[in-house]
Motif scaffolding. Sequence first.
Motif, PDB file in Angstrom:
ATOM      1  N   ALA A 234       0.837  -1.205   0.000  1.00  0.00           N
ATOM      2  CA  ALA A 234       0.000   0.000   0.000  1.00  0.00           C
ATOM      3  C   ALA A 234       0.869   1.252   0.000  1.00  0.00           C
ATOM      4  O   ALA A 234       1.738   1.401   0.871  1.00  0.00           O
ATOM      5  CB  ALA A 234      -0.917  -0.002   1.212  1.00  0.00           C
ATOM      6  N   PRO A 235       0.640   2.176  -0.935  1.00  0.00           N
ATOM      7  CA  PRO A 235       1.400   3.427  -0.958  1.00  0.00           C
ATOM      8  C   PRO A 235       0.706   4.558  -0.208  1.00  0.00           C
ATOM      9  O   PRO A 235       1.015   5.728  -0.429  1.00  0.00           O
ATOM     10  CB  PRO A 235       1.466   3.743  -2.458  1.00  0.00           C
ATOM     11  CG  PRO A 235       0.177   3.219  -2.989  1.00  0.00           C
ATOM     12  CD  PRO A 235      -0.190   2.017  -2.143  1.00  0.00           C
ATOM     13  N   TYR A 236      -0.238   4.236   0.663  1.00  0.00           N
ATOM     14  CA  TYR A 236      -1.033   5.242   1.357  1.00  0.00           C
ATOM     15  C   TYR A 236      -0.609   5.342   2.817  1.00  0.00           C
ATOM     16  O   TYR A 236      -0.018   4.422   3.379  1.00  0.00           O
ATOM     17  CB  TYR A 236      -2.523   4.907   1.253  1.00  0.00           C
ATOM     18  CG  TYR A 236      -2.962   4.670  -0.162  1.00  0.00           C
ATOM     19  CD1 TYR A 236      -2.882   5.682  -1.118  1.00  0.00           C
ATOM     20  CD2 TYR A 236      -3.437   3.425  -0.573  1.00  0.00           C
ATOM     21  CE1 TYR A 236      -3.259   5.464  -2.426  1.00  0.00           C
ATOM     22  CE2 TYR A 236      -3.822   3.196  -1.884  1.00  0.00           C
ATOM     23  CZ  TYR A 236      -3.724   4.221  -2.812  1.00  0.00           C
ATOM     24  OH  TYR A 236      -4.090   4.004  -4.108  1.00  0.00           O
ATOM     25  N   GLY A 237      -0.954   6.471   3.425  1.00  0.00           N
ATOM     26  CA  GLY A 237      -0.552   6.733   4.795  1.00  0.00           C
ATOM     27  C   GLY A 237      -1.367   5.973   5.820  1.00  0.00           C
ATOM     28  O   GLY A 237      -2.380   5.330   5.496  1.00  0.00           O
ATOM     29  N   PRO A 238      -0.959   6.049   7.077  1.00  0.00           N
ATOM     30  CA  PRO A 238      -1.611   5.263   8.131  1.00  0.00           C
ATOM     31  C   PRO A 238      -3.065   5.632   8.360  1.00  0.00           C
ATOM     32  O   PRO A 238      -3.871   4.764   8.705  1.00  0.00           O
ATOM     33  CB  PRO A 238      -0.758   5.561   9.368  1.00  0.00           C
ATOM     34  CG  PRO A 238      -0.051   6.842   9.064  1.00  0.00           C
ATOM     35  CD  PRO A 238       0.189   6.828   7.595  1.00  0.00           C
ATOM     36  N   LEU A 239      -3.442   6.896   8.178  1.00  0.00           N
ATOM     37  CA  LEU A 239      -4.832   7.274   8.394  1.00  0.00           C
ATOM     38  C   LEU A 239      -5.742   6.584   7.379  1.00  0.00           C
ATOM     39  O   LEU A 239      -6.830   6.117   7.727  1.00  0.00           O
ATOM     40  CB  LEU A 239      -4.995   8.794   8.308  1.00  0.00           C
ATOM     41  CG  LEU A 239      -6.415   9.327   8.510  1.00  0.00           C
ATOM     42  CD1 LEU A 239      -6.983   8.885   9.858  1.00  0.00           C
ATOM     43  CD2 LEU A 239      -6.443  10.848   8.390  1.00  0.00           C
ATOM     44  N   PHE A 240      -5.284   6.493   6.145  1.00  0.00           N
ATOM     45  CA  PHE A 240      -6.127   5.823   5.159  1.00  0.00           C
ATOM     46  C   PHE A 240      -6.189   4.320   5.404  1.00  0.00           C
ATOM     47  O   PHE A 240      -7.232   3.698   5.181  1.00  0.00           O
ATOM     48  CB  PHE A 240      -5.646   6.092   3.731  1.00  0.00           C
ATOM     49  CG  PHE A 240      -6.564   5.479   2.712  1.00  0.00           C
ATOM     50  CD1 PHE A 240      -7.818   6.017   2.491  1.00  0.00           C
ATOM     51  CD2 PHE A 240      -6.195   4.337   2.019  1.00  0.00           C
ATOM     52  CE1 PHE A 240      -8.690   5.432   1.580  1.00  0.00           C
ATOM     53  CE2 PHE A 240      -7.054   3.757   1.111  1.00  0.00           C
ATOM     54  CZ  PHE A 240      -8.308   4.303   0.886  1.00  0.00           C
ATOM     55  N   ILE A 241      -5.095   3.722   5.849  1.00  0.00           N
ATOM     56  CA  ILE A 241      -5.130   2.295   6.189  1.00  0.00           C
ATOM     57  C   ILE A 241      -6.143   2.056   7.307  1.00  0.00           C
ATOM     58  O   ILE A 241      -6.897   1.075   7.286  1.00  0.00           O
ATOM     59  CB  ILE A 241      -3.741   1.795   6.592  1.00  0.00           C
ATOM     60  CG1 ILE A 241      -2.782   1.862   5.397  1.00  0.00           C
ATOM     61  CG2 ILE A 241      -3.813   0.379   7.139  1.00  0.00           C
ATOM     62  CD1 ILE A 241      -3.188   1.000   4.226  1.00  0.00           C
TER      63      ILE A 241
END
Length: 588
Positions: free
Chosen positions: A184-191
């Motif tokens: 995943a190339p997304y930040g922790p909030l989106f996870i």
Amino acid sequence: MDSPPSDDRPAGPDAAPDPAPSERAAAPVRTRSGSRFGSPPRRPLLLGLAASLLMVVGGFGAGGVLVHDPVLTNSPLGFWRYGHGSQLAAIMIYSGVALMAWAWVQLGRDVLARRVGGRAVLTTALVWSVPMLFSPPLFTRDVFSYLAQGGLPLAGFDPYEVGPEVMPGVFTENVHYFWQNTPAPYGPLFILIAKSVTALVGDNVILGVVLMRLTMLPGLALLIWALPELTRRLGGRVPLAMWIAVANPVMVIHMIGGGHNDLIVVGMLAAGALIALRGAPASGIAIVSAAMAVKASAGIALPFLVLVWAAQLTGSPRSRLVRGIAYGVGVFVVVFAACTFAAGVSLGWLPALSAPSMIVNWMSIPTAVGEFLHMLTSIFVDVGKQPFIDVARALGAILLVWIICRLWWRARDDQPLAVHRAGTALLLVAVLSPATLPWYLSWGMALLAMVPWSRRGLTAMVFVSLMLIIVYYPNGEDALYNWPYLLGCALVAALAAVSLYRPDPLRLAAGARSGRTPAAPRPVVGERGTTAEAQTAARATEPLPAEQPPSTPDAADAGPATTAAPPTGTTTSPSPAGASAGAEQRAG
């Protein structure tokens, strides 16, 4: 009750010219009688609604459909997914895109002629958008990746170490093959968001798609909330900004219909910038830091908000800048650490940020330069493409850093200008990064929509927006190298862009080719029995009212509190007072 109409007064020195003085004079003068929805123009509203419904129905056959559809498979409607049924569905989607473009341009003409206000534009955009909440993903399959990445931590995997392929199931089988083994190339909030959605829906992928879209809507709400006052502070016009940012087909089709997480990012960027300008820079930086915890690109705006904070401190310029940087870094660390802890993940997402660089297409300017140079060289020598792309991307990165640093330094003494430059920097990041996707350009437009626009800038914006829709096929596959298809779409997009100011560019109207001049429309009687022309002339000579902070989209259109430098492609008039007259001369 709505504020008195003020759309006929110039909104700033760079206000876009009206389509034609005669068209504006002959337009009905709408009275503000407290309409909650702003009296949206019926024709664009219904055209856009029909467009959305066409795309939703067509999406079930030619959009980002499920590999195994639990509803349509083995049902009488199953033909819609295959063969001629799928082709008919694709025709419906493209017909919907064309209708949406037509409706958007017509709405834009009404905005430029000052026949509608911000509330009417917002109402129209929301009517267009509602059907998209229940559509299959359109022109993308990213939402399936979101669901799978949310399911990885629930299954005991680190989403920053492995891709969806390690977790077979209904979510993974619908992920595009390109992203199957990509962390995943997304930040922790989106996870955290994706994990929550996946936990709620279980194995119901259809409900997961709808719920994932709904979790993105707070971003749209933040954008709508921030837009009126932020537009006033940056010197633009509220109806025009609403038309560019909210009613744009990129918003309706890509951001909502595609379910992209960029929608959260653009809302947080706009809200954070406004709150910082209001005198609460710590809160503004905290919101943008949270946006970066969704997508790292939002972090480009943080140094510019530091300038806003520094400008609100006391002391020497150097002291204010140093303290602003220190305070901003402190807020960022706290917010980002909190998001990381809440998501229960590590900082492993930082190495995963390189994943999008695997995308190779000409929408990234450095990549396009590398591909072009390779094409020329390969005429004489048989060489690989990758070295050309790598070198061009490295040079593009150096150029990008230099431009952003220059923008940052030159905006250090002007708070609205710092926000304007943040939008410019975000737009440049989208096109100068190693990889570019159509919805990436929304990052910069979240702020640039609020600044003054020229006629040329608006025309180019319409063309680019419509091209961004069709560079991918409705099923999410790449169409960037289908040159005949792109050429045909570009011709249609160019026609739409030109028709924003020239309603009949092909001269198809009755009498246009014969040279006969159509009869002038009868004057429309407005309030107190006066004609529309008389009312327009009277308003043009009225003194400008004192600035008041806007409370609604319509009230915010009274005029800017400050002026900011125009975006790329805009021009500057000598004075606000001459903007209206100059606009009519140019339009004529």
